[in-house]
Design a protein around this motif. Structure first.
Motif, PDB file in Angstrom:
ATOM      1  N   VAL A  27      19.216   7.574  14.291  1.00  0.00           N
ATOM      2  CA  VAL A  27      17.871   8.518  14.081  1.00  0.00           C
ATOM      3  C   VAL A  27      16.659   7.641  13.843  1.00  0.00           C
ATOM      4  O   VAL A  27      15.690   7.948  13.994  1.00  0.00           O
ATOM      5  N   ASN A  28      16.932   6.135  13.612  1.00  0.00           N
ATOM      6  CA  ASN A  28      15.712   5.309  13.178  1.00  0.00           C
ATOM      7  C   ASN A  28      15.902   4.167  14.185  1.00  0.00           C
ATOM      8  O   ASN A  28      16.585   3.139  14.186  1.00  0.00           O
ATOM      9  N   PRO A  29      14.840   4.302  15.505  1.00  0.00           N
ATOM     10  CA  PRO A  29      15.089   3.194  16.565  1.00  0.00           C
ATOM     11  C   PRO A  29      14.425   1.937  16.080  1.00  0.00           C
ATOM     12  O   PRO A  29      14.622   0.795  16.617  1.00  0.00           O
ATOM     13  N   ALA A  30      13.911   1.796  14.866  1.00  0.00           N
ATOM     14  CA  ALA A  30      13.241   0.785  14.215  1.00  0.00           C
ATOM     15  C   ALA A  30      14.197  -0.254  13.608  1.00  0.00           C
ATOM     16  O   ALA A  30      13.976  -1.626  13.650  1.00  0.00           O
ATOM     17  N   PHE A  31      15.537   0.253  13.612  1.00  0.00           N
ATOM     18  CA  PHE A  31      16.725  -0.455  12.915  1.00  0.00           C
ATOM     19  C   PHE A  31      17.532  -1.133  13.986  1.00  0.00           C
ATOM     20  O   PHE A  31      17.927  -0.499  15.019  1.00  0.00           O
ATOM     21  N   PRO A  32      17.769  -2.406  14.035  1.00  0.00           N
ATOM     22  CA  PRO A  32      18.365  -2.938  15.162  1.00  0.00           C
ATOM     23  C   PRO A  32      19.918  -2.801  15.164  1.00  0.00           C
ATOM     24  O   PRO A  32      20.463  -3.004  16.344  1.00  0.00           O
ATOM     25  N   GLY A  33      20.304  -2.218  14.265  1.00  0.00           N
ATOM     26  CA  GLY A  33      21.829  -1.852  14.248  1.00  0.00           C
ATOM     27  C   GLY A  33      22.809  -2.881  13.682  1.00  0.00           C
ATOM     28  O   GLY A  33      22.350  -3.803  13.569  1.00  0.00           O
TER      29      GLY A  33
ATOM     30  N   ILE B 142      21.539   7.884  43.206  1.00  0.00           N
ATOM     31  CA  ILE B 142      21.995   6.986  42.078  1.00  0.00           C
ATOM     32  C   ILE B 142      21.027   6.946  40.699  1.00  0.00           C
ATOM     33  O   ILE B 142      19.958   6.653  41.176  1.00  0.00           O
ATOM     34  N   VAL B 143      21.184   7.761  39.685  1.00  0.00           N
ATOM     35  CA  VAL B 143      19.939   7.570  38.923  1.00  0.00           C
ATOM     36  C   VAL B 143      20.543   6.814  37.488  1.00  0.00           C
ATOM     37  O   VAL B 143      21.457   6.864  37.051  1.00  0.00           O
ATOM     38  N   THR B 144      19.581   6.109  37.314  1.00  0.00           N
ATOM     39  CA  THR B 144      19.714   5.171  36.043  1.00  0.00           C
ATOM     40  C   THR B 144      18.632   5.625  34.998  1.00  0.00           C
ATOM     41  O   THR B 144      17.475   6.393  35.433  1.00  0.00           O
ATOM     42  N   LEU B 145      18.462   5.118  33.914  1.00  0.00           N
ATOM     43  CA  LEU B 145      17.496   5.381  33.000  1.00  0.00           C
ATOM     44  C   LEU B 145      16.716   3.744  32.770  1.00  0.00           C
ATOM     45  O   LEU B 145      17.089   2.859  32.834  1.00  0.00           O
ATOM     46  N   ASP B 146      15.127   4.098  32.619  1.00  0.00           N
ATOM     47  CA  ASP B 146      14.642   2.906  32.585  1.00  0.00           C
ATOM     48  C   ASP B 146      14.895   2.095  31.022  1.00  0.00           C
ATOM     49  O   ASP B 146      15.098   2.772  30.149  1.00  0.00           O
ATOM     50  N   GLY B 147      15.327   0.862  31.467  1.00  0.00           N
ATOM     51  CA  GLY B 147      15.639  -0.047  30.408  1.00  0.00           C
ATOM     52  C   GLY B 147      17.093  -0.152  29.997  1.00  0.00           C
ATOM     53  O   GLY B 147      17.529  -1.008  29.106  1.00  0.00           O
ATOM     54  N   SER B 175      10.799  10.033  28.011  1.00  0.00           N
ATOM     55  CA  SER B 175       9.826   9.537  26.810  1.00  0.00           C
ATOM     56  C   SER B 175      10.564   9.434  25.460  1.00  0.00           C
ATOM     57  O   SER B 175      10.296   8.778  24.500  1.00  0.00           O
ATOM     58  N   CYS B 176      11.664  10.561  25.319  1.00  0.00           N
ATOM     59  CA  CYS B 176      12.391  10.398  24.255  1.00  0.00           C
ATOM     60  C   CYS B 176      13.181   9.165  23.990  1.00  0.00           C
ATOM     61  O   CYS B 176      13.750   8.809  22.902  1.00  0.00           O
ATOM     62  N   LEU B 177      13.279   8.246  25.042  1.00  0.00           N
ATOM     63  CA  LEU B 177      14.026   7.157  24.713  1.00  0.00           C
ATOM     64  C   LEU B 177      12.989   5.878  24.560  1.00  0.00           C
ATOM     65  O   LEU B 177      13.445   4.805  24.419  1.00  0.00           O
ATOM     66  N   ASP B 178      11.713   6.178  24.496  1.00  0.00           N
ATOM     67  CA  ASP B 178      10.728   4.985  24.347  1.00  0.00           C
ATOM     68  C   ASP B 178      10.974   4.360  23.034  1.00  0.00           C
ATOM     69  O   ASP B 178      10.758   3.145  22.970  1.00  0.00           O
ATOM     70  N   ALA B 179      11.198   5.061  22.004  1.00  0.00           N
ATOM     71  CA  ALA B 179      11.438   4.421  20.780  1.00  0.00           C
ATOM     72  C   ALA B 179      12.643   3.375  20.704  1.00  0.00           C
ATOM     73  O   ALA B 179      12.622   2.366  20.516  1.00  0.00           O
ATOM     74  N   LEU B 180      13.799   3.840  21.454  1.00  0.00           N
ATOM     75  CA  LEU B 180      15.187   3.021  21.585  1.00  0.00           C
ATOM     76  C   LEU B 180      14.766   1.952  22.526  1.00  0.00           C
ATOM     77  O   LEU B 180      14.964   0.612  22.230  1.00  0.00           O
ATOM     78  N   ARG B 181      13.822   2.128  23.294  1.00  0.00           N
ATOM     79  CA  ARG B 181      13.494   1.004  24.378  1.00  0.00           C
ATOM     80  C   ARG B 181      12.625   0.126  23.907  1.00  0.00           C
ATOM     81  O   ARG B 181      12.794  -1.100  24.080  1.00  0.00           O
ATOM     82  N   GLY B 182      11.601   0.414  23.003  1.00  0.00           N
ATOM     83  CA  GLY B 182      10.780  -0.438  22.370  1.00  0.00           C
ATOM     84  C   GLY B 182      11.256  -1.004  21.199  1.00  0.00           C
ATOM     85  O   GLY B 182      10.635  -2.018  20.636  1.00  0.00           O
ATOM     86  N   GLY B 183      12.413  -0.654  20.645  1.00  0.00           N
ATOM     87  CA  GLY B 183      12.861  -1.136  19.422  1.00  0.00           C
ATOM     88  C   GLY B 183      13.652  -2.412  19.339  1.00  0.00           C
ATOM     89  O   GLY B 183      13.592  -2.859  20.528  1.00  0.00           O
ATOM     90  N   PRO B 184      14.059  -2.919  18.067  1.00  0.00           N
ATOM     91  CA  PRO B 184      14.551  -4.127  18.232  1.00  0.00           C
ATOM     92  C   PRO B 184      16.124  -4.252  18.567  1.00  0.00           C
ATOM     93  O   PRO B 184      16.738  -4.999  18.538  1.00  0.00           O
ATOM     94  N   GLY B 185      16.763  -2.993  18.785  1.00  0.00           N
ATOM     95  CA  GLY B 185      18.073  -2.926  18.780  1.00  0.00           C
ATOM     96  C   GLY B 185      18.255  -2.832  20.338  1.00  0.00           C
ATOM     97  O   GLY B 185      17.533  -2.985  21.224  1.00  0.00           O
ATOM     98  N   GLU B 186      19.625  -2.776  20.587  1.00  0.00           N
ATOM     99  CA  GLU B 186      20.205  -2.895  22.150  1.00  0.00           C
ATOM    100  C   GLU B 186      19.965  -1.479  22.577  1.00  0.00           C
ATOM    101  O   GLU B 186      20.391  -0.402  21.660  1.00  0.00           O
ATOM    102  N   MET B 187      20.021  -1.243  23.842  1.00  0.00           N
ATOM    103  CA  MET B 187      19.868   0.115  24.382  1.00  0.00           C
ATOM    104  C   MET B 187      21.349   0.384  24.994  1.00  0.00           C
ATOM    105  O   MET B 187      21.577  -0.021  26.207  1.00  0.00           O
ATOM    106  N   ARG B 188      22.357   0.687  24.198  1.00  0.00           N
ATOM    107  CA  ARG B 188      23.611   1.000  24.773  1.00  0.00           C
ATOM    108  C   ARG B 188      24.013   2.407  24.992  1.00  0.00           C
ATOM    109  O   ARG B 188      23.461   3.348  24.150  1.00  0.00           O
TER     110      ARG B 188
END
Ligand SMILES: Cc1cc2nc3c(=O)[nH]c(=O)nc-3n(C[C@H](O)[C@H](O)[C@H](O)COP(=O)(O)OP(=O)(O)OC[C@H]3O[C@@H](n4cnc5c(N)ncnc54)[C@H](O)[C@@H]3O)c2cc1C
Ligand code: SF4
Ligand code: SF4
Lengths: 414, 422
Positions: A27-33, B142-147, B175-188
């Motif tokens: 729910v919170n993308p600011a958290f690195p996990g 073949i479709v993938t997602l940015d990032g 756009s719903c993945l923007d936060a995940l893409r820009g966040g500090p975590g991994e995009m898994r």
């Protein structure tokens, strides 16, 4: 520094399993996990403290990552210990207010009716929201003017000596200040099965202090409690708690995060359900249930109970009552995580995390929800409208007290 | 505390065995130290993809007779294996897991590198065909997602080209993945799947792909949908006027996690007790050499007694067997591990060569009861990846051995208690 916080991360095989089970990550993308904030981040932080990321504060310390890790990495311990070692921010007023559950409780008590009234007023909530970032949508648990300690001393203490054996009761802040009924139910249960109760000169287990960055204070409480427990244990008394989070913190977080050695007392720190089950299982105690008590109960296993691995005891005990029908809810975090959900910046995440749980409860529409943690109780009650009771309260209600006393040589004052 | 059966491990093998026993009214406890190999599943169950010497296998049951007598399939016997195989599909369906398969023959799963791999049964959302030429001559988008870095469209495209499938690679920006893409975590995969589980988000994906489609017959997308419910995958497929194929990504496996959750729920629904995140340890032995009770790290002093114990702790990865400088051992019961005594023969040089140590495992009798110092422990069964006698990675037989051994053990335990009852 302990082995826990320093080299443990090397056991991580980078399998990513933990990332699938972190409720915050969803729910919170600011958290690195867990993987990045835990073992991966630790590797960097040990090189340079510059790599410490303040977003580690979003971790609920729910331990779900640890429970899922196939390699036994103490991920959340690594994260909490990093917060302790590297976060220089001094906690602000809001965090101090939320952290000091016992101090605030004592201060509020003489004014309980007034405090309850005031903190429930819209304008005051608004001010708390704006000035202190305490979420105004939150309902505060009510403080009681007469705490458990005082009730125990006047109503129960006088006859505890007549029992042949005793337990030391760690009542915890919420029993003391908000839910004395849980403590009363515990004493009635113990007395009914012929066991006396002694109170401890306890301090708050420290979980809220840790969550809010008051590490030094938490450590002081931990040292105090371990000392007090040692005395009880030396006298042959197990230390029994009714809140799963208190028990978990005192057993595992003292050594794992606060680096306070509790080895001499750890095995004696237990939870009411585990203690009672073991008594019944070994044949030392017999429980007789009421015939006219029927209830459909949904059991929510709090995260720290999941981590302790003791829900089996609660489940087995409740199922001993012939007319209780028990449904164990899917394993989900309620989102409250102690004081986490009280903070304005966490409130929406807190609600989003808890949503699957709330929806499942509503779809089952049980008579009552049961769980061992008070902050889960507040969150579930506020978000679903269902009543949530500690298993100890349910057991005390479901028990035929008279018949149980007769079977165990117990005694409960009417 | 007393149970009819205590199962150690929470992976495929333990779950299948536990569900079967619990549904027959046995009181079961399952202890799982952490999550399991299903989290890395390709989306398909292997039974026997190739012989130990590398020869591909199309009709696995017919090939059993050429396996070594110590192989788990040989211990069960072909006829029983076939009846377990027949029972497997309805069994998984009853747990909410429909599977695709081609009867007694292997099917072909499309992999992320564009090749086809033999397998026995596949989850419903996995591209699985009766032959490896099923896609020949088609055109694919073949479709993938940015990032997203755990899916390689070019590699897939190259692989398909070798089969005569022309393809075009595109990447969509959601756009719903923007936060995940820009966040500090991994995009898994799983993180993305949680976001794309919401209706507005998967619909956005479906619309974007539909707009990009230029007459292709196939749309191939990474498997980042259907974490909660695979119905989402079907809804997306309905939005797109082409055949939609979901191809597995780097771990964690979205469909594997879903299947693991469904099996665990089926076990709990049947009345089983599941201890997650706890480790079985310190068994106590009865004078006759059987297991009297087991302890766990969390539950402490009181032992857990049972009539029978099933040990399905996985291979080296699950920590069901451990390696030391001077050999391999079973960390819980100290059962005999079948392995080469000579250290030099544990590994083969080439990385892609069959690794001998992957074939090491716990020795058992014909009924999968564990051996300790050469003697059968009468009430301790060993199941799944932990068994000696097969190199499942090399043979592509992982799930097959896990499921067959679990079914065989469940039948043995049920038969045994019937006999006692008589
Ligand atoms: C990375 C990887 C990918 C794979 N992909 C496929 C595939 O796509 N298709 C296929 O057919 N096969 C695959 N396999 C093979 C796989 O091993 C089997 O398919 C099958 O899932 C094995 O199941 P299991 O229950 O025997 O063991 P596991 O799934 O390994 O489960 C073992 C469990 O036991 C637990 N455990 C161990 N010791 C203890 C203890 N003392 N106390 C409590 N719990 C304990 C572990 O924590 C774990 O949960 C793969 C294997 C791996 C390692
Ligand atoms: S689950 Fe454990 S081993 Fe796997 S990535 Fe997370 S911490 Fe590392
Ligand atoms: S303790 Fe909970 S919130 Fe923190 S990283 Fe682990 S799973 Fe996520």
């Amino acid at each position: 520094m302990s082995e826990n916080s320093i080299n443990h991360f090397e056991q991580c095989i980078k399998c990513t399993v933990c990332t699938a089970y972190c409720p915050v990550l969803g729910v919170n993308p600011a958290f690195p996990g867990p993987k990045q904030a835990g073992p991966d981040g630790e590797r960097l932080r040990l090189k340079d403290k510059f790599y410490y990321d303040p977003s580690l504060k979003y971790c609920l310390n729910c331990k779900r990552c640890e429970v899922s890790c196939p390699s036994g990495v103490k991920i959340a311990d690594i994260i909490q210990s990093a917060r302790r070692r590297f976060n220089d921010d001094t906690p602000d007023l809001r965090d101090r207010v939320l952290a000091n559950t016992d101090f605030m409780g004592k201060m509020a008590r003489p004014f309980a009716p007034l405090v309850n009234k005031v903190v429930s007023l819209r304008p005051v909530k608004k001010v708390m929201d704006v000035m202190m970032d305490i979420e105004q949508e939150r309902t505060f648990p009510k403080y009681r003017s007469k705490g458990f300690d005082a009730i125990f001393r006047s109503d129960f203490a006088p006859y505890q000596n007549r029992f042949p054996r005793h337990v030391a009761f760690f009542r915890g802040c919420s029993t003391e200040f908000q839910h004395p009924e849980t403590g009363i139910a515990f004493v009635r249960l113990m007395n009914a099965v012929g066991i006396g109760v002694r109170l401890l000169d306890e301090k708050c287990c420290g979980v809220a202090l840790m969550a809010n960055g008051l590490w030094h204070h938490a450590e002081k409480n931990a040292r105090h409690n371990v000392k007090v427990f040692s005395e009880a244990v030396a006298g042959g008394l197990p230390v029994v708690a009714v809140s799963s989070t208190c028990a978990f913190t005192m057993r595992d977080e003292y050594p794992g995060v606060l680096e306070v050695d509790n080895a001499s007392v750890r095995e004696s720190i237990t939870l009411a359900e585990k203690f009672l089950f073991e008594q019944v299982d070994s044949g030392r105690v017999k429980l007789v249930f009421r015939k006219d008590y029927a209830s459909r109960i949904a059991y929510h296993i709090p995260c720290h109970m999941e981590k302790l691995g003791w829900s089996i005891f609660t489940k087995e005990l409740l199922q001993m009552a012939p007319s209780i029908s028990l449904k164990v809810l899917d394993s989900n975090c309620c989102g409250m995580a102690g004081t986490y959900g009280f903070k304005k910046e966490n409130y929406p995440y807190s609600q989003a995390i808890g949503r699957p749980l709330f929806e499942q409860i509503k779809s089952l529409s049980p008579d009552v929800v049961c769980c061992e943690c008070e902050t889960c109780k507040w969150q579930i009650e506020a978000s679903t409208g269902y009543t949530v009771l500690n298993p100890v309260v349910i057991l005390a209600e479901a028990l035929d007290i008279e018949a149980t006393c007769a079977a165990n040589g117990g005694f409960v004052k009417a | 505390m007393r149970f009819d059966t205590v199962l150690i491990g929470g992976g495929l093998s333990s779950l299948v065995c536990g569900i079967l026993l619990q549904r027959e009214g046995k009181k079961c406890l399952m202890i799982s130290a952490g999550q399991n190999a299903l989290h890395f599943s390709s989306g398909a169950f292997g039974l026997l993809g190739c012989m130990p010497d590398g020869t591909p296998v199309d009709a696995p049951f017919e090939a059993f007779s050429a396996l070594a007598p110590s192989h788990p399939y040989r211990k069960i016997g072909r006829t029983l294996c076939e009846s377990y195989a027949d029972a497997a599909v309805p069994f998984f369906a009853s747990c909410g897991i429909p599977l695709q398969g081609f009867g007694r023959r292997n099917g072909f799963r499309l992999t992320a590198s564009g090749s086809f791999k033999r397998a026995w049964l596949a989850f419903q959302d996995v591209p699985f065909f009766s032959s490896d030429d099923a896609l020949d001559g088609k055109r694919a988008l073949i479709v993938t997602l940015d990032g997203f870095l755990d899916f390689y469209p070019e590699m897939l495209s190259d692989g398909l080209r070798r089969r005569g499938v022309e393809s075009r690679c595109v990447s969509v920006h959601l756009s719903c993945l923007d936060a995940l893409r820009g966040g500090p975590g991994e995009m898994r995969s799983v993180g993305i799947a949680r976001i794309l589980n919401r209706e507005t988000n998967w619909k956005q994906f479906g619309r974007e792909v539909r707009a990009l489609l230029d007459g292709e017959d196939l749309v191939i997308v990474p498997e980042v949908f259907g974490l909660e419910d695979r119905i989402v995958n079907e809804w997306i497929a309905e939005m797109i006027p082409a055949q939609v194929l979901y191809v597995g990504t780097m771990p964690p496996s979205v469909s594997g996690i879903r299947v693991q959750r469904l099996l665990k729920n089926a076990f709990i629904q049947a009345g089983g007790t599941f201890l997650m995140g706890d480790t079985a340890c310190d068994p106590e032995w009865a004078p006759d050499g059987t297991v009297r009770c087991i302890h766990t790290a969390n539950l402490g002093a009181p032992g857990i007694e049972a009539d029978s114990f099933v040990y399905a702790g996985g291979h080296l990865f699950g920590r069901g067997i451990e390696s030391h400088p001077d050999g391999f051992s079973d960390p819980v019961f100290g059962l005999d591990v079948v392995c080469d005594a000579d250290r030099a023969s544990w590994v083969e040089r080439g990385f892609f060569q069959a690794q001998p140590y992957m074939g090491y495992g716990i020795g058992t009798d014909e009924r999968f009861r564990g051996l300790k110092d050469g003697r059968t422990v009468e009430n301790l069964y060993v199941a799944g990846a932990q068994l000696a006698g097969c190199n499942s990675l090399q043979e592509g037989s992982g799930a097959g051995v896990a499921v067959m051994s679990a079914m065989h053990i469940a039948a043995d335990i049920l038969k045994r208690t019937e006999n006692v009852g008589e």
